[in-house]
Design an enzyme around this catalytic site. Structure first.
Site, PDB file in Angstrom:
ATOM      1  N   ASP A 117       0.857  -1.185   0.000  1.00 47.39           N
ATOM      2  CA  ASP A 117       0.000   0.000   0.000  1.00 47.39           C
ATOM      3  C   ASP A 117       0.890   1.230   0.000  1.00 47.39           C
ATOM      4  OD1 ASP A 117      -2.370  -1.473   0.104  1.00 47.39           O
ATOM      5  OD2 ASP A 117      -2.469  -1.427   2.287  1.00 47.39           O
ATOM      6  N   ASP A 136      -7.065  -1.769  -3.995  1.00 44.21           N
ATOM      7  CA  ASP A 136      -8.029  -1.481  -2.935  1.00 44.21           C
ATOM      8  C   ASP A 136      -9.164  -0.586  -3.443  1.00 44.21           C
ATOM      9  OD1 ASP A 136      -6.375  -2.905  -1.205  1.00 44.21           O
ATOM     10  OD2 ASP A 136      -5.400  -1.111  -0.419  1.00 44.21           O
TER      11      ASP A 136
END
Length: 156
Positions: A117, A136
């Site tokens: 991320d 995501d």
């Protein structure tokens, strides 16, 4: 079903390409943070071993494999569902978003043991401690789209 496959492939490719560029080529894994449009958008490295917001992170190696299994099972279920029910164009696009994103995060777990991320957004004086990635965003958008664009049958 072709639109689903094209959408999934595009999301998967975009997710993996952005991770290679930002995490490896720009050196975010080494640097930890890169200011992009401060204070609104920054790249902030986070290796997510859990699910959303790091939930279940740090449990053990088995968690990684359980999360891979869950992602693959949900992906298979969504594909079977849309194959059976044949939603319209937007339902198929939504399924492609979810599928491509889920597979992108599965590849991260296989390669790195965690999901890479890096996108961090802050607004209005509220400091956001969390990071996310293209996969995501696609999973979230795909899930919302499946709720909005599937399950309606025409009344005769």
């Amino acid at each position: 079903m072709r639109i689903l496959l094209i959408t999934a492939a595009a999301v998967f490719a975009l997710d993996q390409i952005t991770k290679v560029i930002v995490v490896h080529l720009m050196g975010l894994a080494r640097r930890g943070e890169i200011e992009v449009l401060p204070p609104w958008i920054n790249f902030r490295m986070a290796w997510n071993e859990g699910i959303n917001f790091g939930l279940f992170a740090g449990q053990s190696e088995w968690t990684r494999w359980v999360l891979i299994g869950i992602a693959l099972a949900i992906t298979a279920w969504v594909l079977q569902w849309v194959w059976r029910d044949r939603p319209g164009r937007w339902g198929l696009v939504s399924a492609g978003l979810l599928t491509g994103g889920a597979l992108g995060n599965v590849v991260d777990r296989l390669l790195y043991g965690a999901v890479a991320d890096f996108l961090n957004m802050t607004c209005c004086g509220i400091e956001n401690p969390y990071a996310f990635n293209v996969a995501d965003i696609s999973i979230f958008a795909g899930a919302i789209g499946l709720v909005l664009f599937t399950g309606r049958k025409e009344m005769a």
